[in-house]
Design an enzyme around this catalytic site. Structure first.
Site, PDB file in Angstrom:
ATOM      1  N   TYR B 121      15.364 -21.070 140.293  1.00 57.96           N
ATOM      2  CA  TYR B 121      15.891 -20.029 139.420  1.00 57.96           C
ATOM      3  C   TYR B 121      15.385 -20.284 138.002  1.00 57.96           C
ATOM      4  CZ  TYR B 121      19.039 -16.616 137.407  1.00 57.96           C
ATOM      5  OH  TYR B 121      19.538 -15.522 136.767  1.00 57.96           O
ATOM      6  N   GLN B 183      23.420 -12.423 142.341  1.00 61.56           N
ATOM      7  CA  GLN B 183      22.737 -11.773 143.472  1.00 61.56           C
ATOM      8  C   GLN B 183      21.480 -12.539 143.882  1.00 61.56           C
ATOM      9  OE1 GLN B 183      23.395 -10.438 140.514  1.00 61.56           O
ATOM     10  NE2 GLN B 183      21.676  -9.268 139.662  1.00 61.56           N
ATOM     11  N   ASN B 206      23.180 -18.689 133.752  1.00 59.70           N
ATOM     12  CA  ASN B 206      24.420 -18.423 133.029  1.00 59.70           C
ATOM     13  C   ASN B 206      25.635 -18.728 133.912  1.00 59.70           C
ATOM     14  OD1 ASN B 206      24.733 -16.279 134.804  1.00 59.70           O
ATOM     15  ND2 ASN B 206      24.051 -14.739 133.349  1.00 59.70           N
ATOM     16  N   SER B 229      23.351 -28.399 126.486  1.00 57.32           N
ATOM     17  CA  SER B 229      22.514 -29.580 126.274  1.00 57.32           C
ATOM     18  C   SER B 229      23.086 -30.531 125.235  1.00 57.32           C
ATOM     19  CB  SER B 229      21.147 -29.129 125.757  1.00 57.32           C
ATOM     20  OG  SER B 229      20.355 -28.665 126.788  1.00 57.32           O
ATOM     21  N   GLN B 251      17.495 -29.992 119.466  1.00 56.85           N
ATOM     22  CA  GLN B 251      18.485 -29.796 120.512  1.00 56.85           C
ATOM     23  C   GLN B 251      19.497 -28.728 120.114  1.00 56.85           C
ATOM     24  OE1 GLN B 251      17.866 -31.123 123.325  1.00 56.85           O
ATOM     25  NE2 GLN B 251      19.549 -29.900 124.102  1.00 56.85           N
ATOM     26  N   HIS B 254      19.155 -24.846 120.743  1.00 57.57           N
ATOM     27  CA  HIS B 254      19.250 -24.246 122.076  1.00 57.57           C
ATOM     28  C   HIS B 254      20.446 -23.317 122.235  1.00 57.57           C
ATOM     29  CE1 HIS B 254      16.038 -25.769 124.514  1.00 57.57           C
ATOM     30  NE2 HIS B 254      16.251 -27.011 124.153  1.00 57.57           N
ATOM     31  N   GLU B 319      22.505 -36.408 127.683  1.00 57.69           N
ATOM     32  CA  GLU B 319      21.367 -35.874 128.435  1.00 57.69           C
ATOM     33  C   GLU B 319      20.065 -36.492 127.902  1.00 57.69           C
ATOM     34  OE1 GLU B 319      20.787 -31.778 127.586  1.00 57.69           O
ATOM     35  OE2 GLU B 319      19.453 -31.443 129.294  1.00 57.69           O
ATOM     36  N   HIS B 320      19.882 -36.444 126.579  1.00 57.01           N
ATOM     37  CA  HIS B 320      18.717 -37.061 125.946  1.00 57.01           C
ATOM     38  C   HIS B 320      19.186 -38.190 125.036  1.00 57.01           C
ATOM     39  CE1 HIS B 320      17.781 -32.702 126.388  1.00 57.01           C
ATOM     40  NE2 HIS B 320      16.593 -33.127 126.774  1.00 57.01           N
ATOM     41  N   ASP B 353      10.201 -32.566 126.662  1.00 58.10           N
ATOM     42  CA  ASP B 353      10.523 -31.208 127.108  1.00 58.10           C
ATOM     43  C   ASP B 353       9.304 -30.486 127.656  1.00 58.10           C
ATOM     44  OD1 ASP B 353      13.132 -31.443 126.351  1.00 58.10           O
ATOM     45  OD2 ASP B 353      12.893 -30.418 124.426  1.00 58.10           O
ATOM     46  N   GLU B 407      39.127 -48.295 167.816  1.00 56.37           N
ATOM     47  CA  GLU B 407      39.347 -46.987 167.169  1.00 56.37           C
ATOM     48  C   GLU B 407      39.861 -45.944 168.159  1.00 56.37           C
ATOM     49  OE1 GLU B 407      35.935 -45.786 164.872  1.00 56.37           O
ATOM     50  OE2 GLU B 407      36.255 -47.400 163.411  1.00 56.37           O
ATOM     51  N   HIS B 412      33.102 -43.322 173.651  1.00 59.57           N
ATOM     52  CA  HIS B 412      32.085 -44.109 172.942  1.00 59.57           C
ATOM     53  C   HIS B 412      31.868 -45.446 173.663  1.00 59.57           C
ATOM     54  CE1 HIS B 412      32.767 -41.250 169.701  1.00 59.57           C
ATOM     55  NE2 HIS B 412      31.879 -41.835 168.937  1.00 59.57           N
TER      56      HIS B 412
END
Lengths: 423, 423
Positions: B121, B183, B206, B229, B251, B254, B319-320, B353, B407, B412
């Site tokens: 995506y 969708q 999103n 981020s 950063q 963003h 994250e960074h 990046d 068990e 088994h």
């Protein structure tokens, strides 16, 4: 078991998502209360759902010692030997941090670090599953996880089964809690006064446990949403009908929704296995469960070649696959989707469930298409490491800032430009 | 940016689970309709949400050729060079199948297999992110995934951005669809007449995309639920205030919810960076976004030692992470939780990046505690391989059936006993 045409192949998608809105609401309420009220909510839910009124949730050292003392030494030895085999296998999965260098002075790499803490859920109810304790805990211990927390719902006597406590002790668990259901998942995800917040929760459970794991995914990590088990056997005319039937039933006895498939090139074997299944079913203690599983989810498919058989197996993507042919290893390259692959007539599924060393927490319901057995990677994470050099910046800086501007990210471009300007 | 005491450290838990019941209902309805009505639902939702009426969802070869031709050759070369670097890094992540043997004839191993198909995506909207295309597609291609499907919502003109199509073509995508939102996730999870069902969906989106991924998790696999981020810089008195401020702002531009932290042993550097941030903010095109991020989620912490600084970083689990000290490599062993670690003053975050080769799809919002950068392992799965020998069965069979009976799983035990009886 019925012999059916391949065109009627059943798919294995039996996921948790259908018709569970009622249970989901209950789970959301439980999680919310555990988050807000901590231990108080845990004690209340344990009284409500497990019928046990406790003042403390944590298993004491005395309880563990008592459990170990109550088991036969022979059984302790067997569990310990299984644990050693499981440790040997999972040690091979450990990965090293690595790096490589470029001539311009750049170094790039990947650092592997164990998770700080994990929670292992062990189902309770009427049976005790010490093997599940070993399979959940040992990969975490091998990965280097420092804090391994075990949770399992208490029986009516307010205790955990002796075999579970003994296995946990052998596997190296330090802290155990008498706690089950969605409330246990909430405790491990959010933390309470006595239960530590963990970074990942693993282990199978009922529908409430599965839904709770789904809800907390993101707050912490989870392993997978486990569904009913399945086995598929791929065999030619050399297959032993008695062994195959026994292995199919070993899976079928787990759950009335367990699936058992035989895919074979031999009509003769197909008929013999069908008859053996009926005959062996007769005096099984869990006969009703196994019979229902075989009736509802069992099938025998006759194929024209082992190559076609492998294709059918890939469409099933079974949790367990046994290959019982003259030359099983030669088919391994054709198998793309299976959780665990057992080769040859001595590789009965229970060998893997208990003792050989590989993990028995496997992707179910066709998720072997994209999931793996529980393994050491599940208890580590990676960090990228980037050491860019002055020379690399000089040579590539303009390209990097051009790329950033193509995406409209001017601050990104300038961070690079400032370095170039200073040269 | 404000200088704050460490005791006021903000945590990064900004997950998707809060107050999203309304959106979740909408997502469930969309997924259900895509499942039932396939392409018809996709075309309707694309008209409704993207304002584009289409007769066909798939990007044609002509559209791709046109896109590539519309870009500067220089830009194509930069994207291609970045792709080569990304491929080089991810090639190092590839793993081999392995096995080991025991003296008793047992063979145990692990088979590594690429997934059959994945969906990537790529977010749309006002901006185009060709770098995200490279980062999502190349690890899948390196893993050996045969069918890589790209989906991205069309612009008002009914097209995908030229840079996105060019990057997809360079990265080796064969099929692309003009499709976004919940969708698109439904189409990739369930399949429709034209969109193939895939085994895993990766890439950020999103809130609707994030919730839809959560809902289909289990039907197929997903990478992670991405949040806003963040960056953290760990610096001593040798840190360059101008570079650090620029990297924090790269950063911050963003998203107004991006977080930016400086952790430093130097009060002098702290003050200089605070001033630089104000000054550099002034003429940034995305000034409003960056200023809000810095104000709401930015902070500077002064620590007594770099060891304490590393502890603070581990609590943030950014994250960074950039380490801008005299000897950055010496701190690597103290860092447990960070998605990507940039060492030294030329390792500016945009370098990672766009160009160095490591992946920029990283665990956000503190999930670096338990998650990894997108990597080749995400596009493969493992199967256990067990070949138990006759000798091993003879020596261990009784132990295995004893464990099974402990068990309560008699079928088994019998599967093993039948093999022993025949000896």
């Amino acid at each position: 078991m019925k012999i059916q045409p391949v065109s009627e192949l059943k798919t294995l998608e039996r996921s948790v998502e259908q018709n569970t809105e009622e249970q989901r609401k209950a789970v959301l309420e439980i999680l919310q209360n555990v988050k807000l009220e901590g231990d108080k909510a845990l004690l209340n839910y344990t009284e409500k759902f497990d019928g046990v009124s406790q003042s403390s949730l944590e298993v004491t050292k005395e309880e563990i010692d008592e459990a170990v003392a109550s088991l036969d030494q022979e059984m302790i030895d067997i569990i310990s030997e299984a644990a050693a085999n499981i440790r040997e296998y999972h040690e091979k999965q450990k990965r090293q941090s690595w790096f490589f260098t470029r001539e311009d002075g750049t170094m790039l790499g990947q650092k592997v670090t164990p998770l700080d803490s994990v929670g292992v859920y062990v189902p309770g109810g009427t049976a005790a599953y010490p093997s599940s304790v070993l399979m959940g805990v040992i990969p975490a211990a091998v990965a280097g996880v420092e804090e391994i927390i075990l949770v399992s719902p208490p029986g009516k006597d307010g205790k955990l089964p002796a075999a579970v406590l003994a296995a946990a002790s052998i596997a190296g668990v330090k802290r155990m809690f008498k706690l089950g259901g969605a409330q246990a998942i909430g405790a491990l995800a959010y933390g309470t006064e006595t239960v530590p917040k963990t970074d990942k929760i693993v282990g199978p459970g009922n529908i409430f446990v599965a839904l709770a794991k789904r809800e907390v995914f993101g707050v912490c990590d989870i392993d997978m949403i486990a569904g009913p088990s399945e086995i598929a056997v791929l065999a030619d005319e050399t297959g032993n009908a008695k062994y195959i039937a026994a292995d199919l039933l070993s899976q079928a006895e787990h759950d009335p929704r367990s699936a058992a498939f035989l895919v074979t090139t031999s009509k003769d074997l197909a008929e013999k296995v069908a008859a053996e299944v009926e005959s062996q079913l007769n005096d099984l203690p869990r006969k009703e469960i196994a019979a229902q599983a075989v009736r509802d989810y069992g099938a025998i498919y006759i194929v024209d070649s082992l190559a076609e058989g492998a294709e059918v197996i890939n469409r099933i993507a079974p949790e367990h696959l046994e290959i019982m042919t003259k030359d099983p290893m030669s088919l391994l390259g054709k198998i793309k989707h299976a959780g665990a692959i057992f080769l040859g007539e001595y590789s009965s599924e229970p060998v893997g469930d208990y003792f050989a060393g590989s993990n028995h927490v496997l992707p179910t319901s066709g998720t072997a298409r994209f999931s793996s057995p529980l393994n050491v990677d599940d208890f580590t994470k990676k960090s990228s490491v980037i050491r860019y050099s002055e020379q690399a910046m000089k040579e590539n800086g303009r390209k990097i800032s051009a790329f950033a501007r193509l995406e409209g990210l001017e601050a990104h471009a300038r961070a690079v430009d400032y370095r170039l300007e200073d040269k």
